[in-house]
Design an enzyme around this catalytic site. Structure first.
Site, PDB file in Angstrom:
ATOM      1  N   ASP A  42      81.880  29.138   1.705  1.00 45.26           N
ATOM      2  CA  ASP A  42      81.936  30.012   0.531  1.00 45.26           C
ATOM      3  C   ASP A  42      80.546  30.390   0.036  1.00 45.26           C
ATOM      4  O   ASP A  42      79.555  29.792   0.444  1.00 45.26           O
ATOM      5  CB  ASP A  42      82.640  29.272  -0.616  1.00 45.26           C
ATOM      6  CG  ASP A  42      84.144  29.280  -0.449  1.00 45.26           C
ATOM      7  OD1 ASP A  42      84.647  29.993   0.428  1.00 45.26           O
ATOM      8  OD2 ASP A  42      84.800  28.564  -1.226  1.00 45.26           O
ATOM      9  N   LYS A  64      83.040  34.938  -1.778  1.00 47.09           N
ATOM     10  CA  LYS A  64      83.697  34.496  -3.002  1.00 47.09           C
ATOM     11  C   LYS A  64      82.688  34.297  -4.100  1.00 47.09           C
ATOM     12  O   LYS A  64      82.128  33.240  -4.284  1.00 47.09           O
ATOM     13  CB  LYS A  64      84.489  33.211  -2.815  1.00 47.09           C
ATOM     14  CG  LYS A  64      85.938  33.486  -2.585  1.00 47.09           C
ATOM     15  CD  LYS A  64      86.751  32.307  -2.945  1.00 47.09           C
ATOM     16  CE  LYS A  64      88.197  32.658  -2.675  1.00 47.09           C
ATOM     17  NZ  LYS A  64      89.033  31.524  -2.928  1.00 47.09           N
ATOM     18  N   MET A 177      83.132  29.270 -14.888  1.00 47.76           N
ATOM     19  CA  MET A 177      83.473  30.699 -14.829  1.00 47.76           C
ATOM     20  C   MET A 177      83.601  31.293 -16.236  1.00 47.76           C
ATOM     21  O   MET A 177      84.464  32.116 -16.492  1.00 47.76           O
ATOM     22  CB  MET A 177      84.792  30.895 -14.046  1.00 47.76           C
ATOM     23  CG  MET A 177      84.683  30.443 -12.603  1.00 47.76           C
ATOM     24  SD  MET A 177      86.247  30.496 -11.712  1.00 47.76           S
ATOM     25  CE  MET A 177      87.034  28.996 -12.266  1.00 47.76           C
TER      26      MET A 177
HETATM   27  N1  SAH Z   1      84.812  23.711  -7.081  1.00 42.70           N
HETATM   28  C1  SAH Z   1      83.619  24.003  -7.858  1.00 42.70           C
HETATM   29  C2  SAH Z   1      83.891  25.011  -8.955  1.00 42.70           C
HETATM   30  C3  SAH Z   1      84.363  26.366  -8.467  1.00 42.70           C
HETATM   31  S1  SAH Z   1      84.530  27.527  -9.767  1.00 42.70           S
HETATM   32  C4  SAH Z   1      83.060  22.690  -8.407  1.00 42.70           C
HETATM   33  O1  SAH Z   1      83.723  21.651  -8.364  1.00 42.70           O
HETATM   34  O2  SAH Z   1      81.899  22.713  -8.851  1.00 42.70           O
HETATM   35  C5  SAH Z   1      82.935  28.300  -9.733  1.00 42.70           C
HETATM   36  C6  SAH Z   1      82.216  28.037 -11.036  1.00 42.70           C
HETATM   37  O3  SAH Z   1      81.652  26.729 -11.050  1.00 42.70           O
HETATM   38  C7  SAH Z   1      81.048  28.959 -11.293  1.00 42.70           C
HETATM   39  O4  SAH Z   1      81.471  30.184 -11.840  1.00 42.70           O
HETATM   40  C8  SAH Z   1      80.245  28.159 -12.306  1.00 42.70           C
HETATM   41  O5  SAH Z   1      80.816  28.208 -13.582  1.00 42.70           O
HETATM   42  C9  SAH Z   1      80.453  26.749 -11.788  1.00 42.70           C
HETATM   43  N2  SAH Z   1      79.357  26.319 -10.890  1.00 42.70           N
HETATM   44  C10 SAH Z   1      79.457  25.999  -9.590  1.00 42.70           C
HETATM   45  N3  SAH Z   1      78.266  25.599  -9.089  1.00 42.70           N
HETATM   46  C11 SAH Z   1      77.403  25.651 -10.126  1.00 42.70           C
HETATM   47  C12 SAH Z   1      76.014  25.337 -10.282  1.00 42.70           C
HETATM   48  N4  SAH Z   1      75.303  24.900  -9.258  1.00 42.70           N
HETATM   49  N5  SAH Z   1      75.457  25.506 -11.508  1.00 42.70           N
HETATM   50  C13 SAH Z   1      76.170  25.935 -12.548  1.00 42.70           C
HETATM   51  N6  SAH Z   1      77.487  26.238 -12.466  1.00 42.70           N
HETATM   52  C14 SAH Z   1      78.085  26.100 -11.288  1.00 42.70           C
END
Ligand code: SAH
Length: 258
Positions: A42, A64, A177
């Site tokens: 992704d 994505k 998000m």
């Molecule tokens: N499965 C992922 C989340 C997916 S939803 C997890 O467990 O982290 C995607 C959202 O996660 C993004 O829009 C943001 O809000 C957050 N996100 C993911 N990686 C991030 C990062 N390195 N720093 C800040 N927010 C992050």
């Protein structure tokens, strides 16, 4: 069908890549990548992780990220099955943890409908790991007894109704998000009387270009604008944000103005 194809052992590994820093992948994740025939990855996964996979493994970017062209979930499911049937071990590399807003279970379920074995390797979710890297604990004795992880953007495009309840609670509230919905979310916290609740926004947590703004509910929107904070970012609401060193400086600044 060739002999080679008859020998194929189809299987899928749903692998959590962690929040971005490639060193935050689990050892079990490294081992899975080393035996991959195909890696489907992704946007929120670090491409450096692909180096753990054999050079001859097929690596497919399935996108994505909001606003960017990406494969529909349906297509990703089908690709995953197709590759597993034709090549063997498919590692499905997903940002953070596969089951935290990652649609991991949909992929697991789809693979099960083809009787392809699936194993799951959890990853460090950004929801806990990104605040933690900033030394903001999601729980802290005497300060926060629980935490919520909520989506700022549901399937219908609205903020989750759970945010209204979370804003009433004493819990730490982490919103994923949610950057585009910040004005609405701030309004919800204000309506709950939380104008002065410590709040942080972290962009690209754990990456080299990680950025952070710290304030309170009523200042966070202008700070995000001033600093031009962009996705991927997460929002943290809660007293625990006051433990961050820059929050302590903020208090000192206010005290010197008053
Ligand atoms: N499965 C992922 C989340 C997916 S939803 C997890 O467990 O982290 C995607 C959202 O996660 C993004 O829009 C943001 O809000 C957050 N996100 C993911 N990686 C991030 C990062 N390195 N720093 C800040 N927010 C992050």
């Amino acid at each position: 069908m060739s002999d080679q194809k008859l020998n194929i052992e189809s299987r899928i590994t749903l692998l959590g890549a962690g929040p971005g820093d490639p060193d935050l992948l689990t050892l079990k994740g490294v081992k899975a990548l080393q035996t991959a025939d195909v890696v489907l990855y992704d946007a929120l996964t670090n491409e450096a992780l692909l180096e753990h996979a054999p050079a001859e493994a097929i690596k497919v970017y399935v996108g994505k990220r909001s606003g960017e062209h990406s494969y529909p979930q349906d297509t990703i499911n089908k690709l995953m099955i197709d590759y597993a049937l034709n090549y063997g071990h498919v590692v499905r590399l997903k940002g953070g943890d596969p089951f935290v807003f990652g649609r991991g279970y949909e992929e697991l379920d789809y693979a099960a409908s083809y009787s392809i074995p699936v194993s799951v390797i959890p990853g460090i979710s950004s929801s806990i790991g990104v605040p933690g890297l900033q030394q903001i604990p999601v729980t802290h004795r005497g300060m926060s007894e629980s935490f919520w992880v909520i989506t700022g953007t549901t399937t219908s495009g609205e903020v989750s109704a759970d945010i209204y309840q979370a804003a009433q609670s004493n819990a730490t509230v982490v919103v994923l998000m949610g950057l585009k919905k910040l004005p609405k979310i701030v309004e919800i916290f204000k309506a709950a009387g939380k104008h002065h609740l410590p709040t942080a926004v972290v962009q690209n947590g754990s990456a080299e270009d990680e950025r952070l703004v710290v304030g309170v509910v009523e200042t966070i929107e202008s700070l995000v604008q001033q600093e031009n904070i962009k996705a991927p970012a997460l929002l943290i609401f809660g007293e625990v944000v006051s433990l961050h060193p820059s929050f302590k400086n903020l208090i000192k600044q206010y005290a010197s103005i008053a």
